[in-house]
Design an enzyme around this catalytic site. Structure first.
Site, PDB file in Angstrom:
ATOM      1  N   LYS A  53      -8.685  70.564 -42.932  1.00  0.00           N
ATOM      2  CA  LYS A  53      -7.840  70.222 -44.066  1.00  0.00           C
ATOM      3  C   LYS A  53      -7.883  68.353 -43.649  1.00  0.00           C
ATOM      4  O   LYS A  53      -8.090  67.630 -44.635  1.00  0.00           O
ATOM      5  CB  LYS A  53      -6.356  70.462 -43.654  1.00  0.00           C
ATOM      6  CG  LYS A  53      -6.184  71.932 -44.236  1.00  0.00           C
ATOM      7  CD  LYS A  53      -4.879  72.465 -44.008  1.00  0.00           C
ATOM      8  CE  LYS A  53      -4.892  73.964 -44.286  1.00  0.00           C
ATOM      9  NZ  LYS A  53      -3.568  74.696 -43.896  1.00  0.00           N
ATOM     10  N   GLN A  97       1.781  73.310 -40.361  1.00  0.00           N
ATOM     11  CA  GLN A  97       0.843  74.541 -40.129  1.00  0.00           C
ATOM     12  C   GLN A  97       1.464  75.683 -39.590  1.00  0.00           C
ATOM     13  O   GLN A  97       2.004  75.611 -38.659  1.00  0.00           O
ATOM     14  CB  GLN A  97      -0.483  74.045 -39.253  1.00  0.00           C
ATOM     15  CG  GLN A  97      -1.524  75.511 -39.161  1.00  0.00           C
ATOM     16  CD  GLN A  97      -2.178  75.433 -40.463  1.00  0.00           C
ATOM     17  OE1 GLN A  97      -2.650  74.496 -40.970  1.00  0.00           O
ATOM     18  NE2 GLN A  97      -2.437  76.602 -40.920  1.00  0.00           N
ATOM     19  N   ASP A 120       2.014  72.157 -50.025  1.00  0.00           N
ATOM     20  CA  ASP A 120       1.818  73.562 -49.590  1.00  0.00           C
ATOM     21  C   ASP A 120       2.304  74.586 -50.600  1.00  0.00           C
ATOM     22  O   ASP A 120       1.959  75.622 -50.759  1.00  0.00           O
ATOM     23  CB  ASP A 120       2.140  74.022 -48.415  1.00  0.00           C
ATOM     24  CG  ASP A 120       0.963  74.166 -47.234  1.00  0.00           C
ATOM     25  OD1 ASP A 120      -0.173  74.384 -47.712  1.00  0.00           O
ATOM     26  OD2 ASP A 120       1.379  74.542 -46.187  1.00  0.00           O
TER      27      ASP A 120
END
Ligand code: NAP
Length: 284
Positions: A53, A97, A120
């Site tokens: 990412k 995460q 997200d």
């Protein structure tokens, strides 16, 4: 019949080029889009994901910050970091995460992220915005699947029947809502579905998001259907594979996504898109 491939790598490249151009234009105006990625603990898979990412951000000219913490970090300290990032004007997107170490409540941490920076799309506010059709960040994986459908001329799914296999909050449910928003008639299947094949055989579009190999086999697919494989599994040789029996299904489907090289790259791409759009909103 042999299905045409929906190439997630090629489509990602195209979308990331557009992201890079828009990011450069915004940077020239003094606002460089910024993503903060927070990793707690040393989960091997998570380390690979966050590295990918951050690299994707750098390649597209976005500012990125990787914050790595020991697995022993307290929930209070993590919440304090999230709050600091919420207040950091150089950061337009925050990604924590998952999974987090067991002593930290995932939900509490996700809810602490400002909805304006929830790139997200996991915050309840983002899920709610999708549900009622308001502006908000869309969860990256299903958003990527929608882009793949758009790329083959299926942006509007009026008159089409879409079957989603899986109902998780991060893939199945938002996928179903996005398909519904695109005017598909949507069926959501899960572990309690009595006859999965009877459902999928009716589908013009099937999205498999289960996490089990061979959930979808050739006899379960209508000839010419579009098959999107979100699953990430390992086969007997240890190679990455999806939920779909690719070799069998490609002989029946009209379009199919491969694993690897399908939905995976699109997920990261849509994270970049969300971060860019967040920065554009902040700058406007
Ligand atoms: P999850 O939370 O474990 O959800 C799996 C879903 O599949 C559940 O809704 C479950 O039903 C359903 N299910 C399980 N067995 C089934 C069966 N035999 N028939 C029909 N439905 C069944 O998983 P997830 O987070 O949604 O992820 C799904 C897969 O996508 C995983 O392989 C994951 O690694 C992959 N993934 C890939 C990406 C990417 O970027 N490519 C991103 C995210 C996830 P119940 O709800 O009834 O338990």
């Amino acid at each position: 019949m042999t299905a045409q491939l929906i190439d997630g790598v090629a489509l990602s490249k195209q979308v990331r080029t557009e992201v890079a151009q828009r990011a450069a234009a915004l940077t020239a105006k003094g606002v460089k889009p910024g993503l903060a990625v927070v990793l707690v603990g040393d989960n091997q898979a998570s380390q690979v994901y966050v590295r990918n990412k951050v690299k994707a951000c750098e390649d597209a000219g976005l500012h990125s910050v990787l914050e790595k913490y020991e697995a022993t970090m307290s929930e209070a300290d993590l919440l304090a970091r999230v709050e600091a990032l919420n207040n950091d004007p150089a950061i337009h997107g925050i990604l924590v995460q998952l999974p987090l170490p067991k002593h930290i409540d995932d939900h509490k941490v996700i809810e602490a992220i400002s909805p304006e920076k929830d790139v997200d799309g996991f915050h309840v506010a983002s899920a709610g915005a999708l549900m009622v059709g308001e502006k908000g960040f869309k969860a990256c994986t299903p958003y990527g699947c929608m882009k793949m459908l758009e790329s083959i001329g299926m942006k509007d799914l009026k008159g089409k029947h879409a079957v989603v296999i899986g109902r998780s909050n991060i893939v199945g449910k938002p996928m179903a809502m996005m398909l519904l928003q695109a005017n598909a008639t949507v069926t959501v299947c899960h572990s309690g579905t009595a006859d999965l094949g009877a459902m999928t055989r009716q589908a013009d579009v099937v999205v498999a998001a289960v996490g089990k190999r061979n959930v979808l086999t050739a006899d379960m697919v209508k000839p010419g259907a579009v098959v999107i494989d979100v699953g990430m599994n390992r086969n007997d040789e240890g190679k990455l594979c999806g939920d779909v029996d690719f070799d069998g299904v490609k002989e029946v489907a009209g379009w199919i996504t491969p694993v690897p090289g399908g939905v995976g790259p699109m997920t990261i791409t849509m994270l970049l898109v969300n971060t860019l759009e967040s920065a554009e909103r902040a700058a406007s």
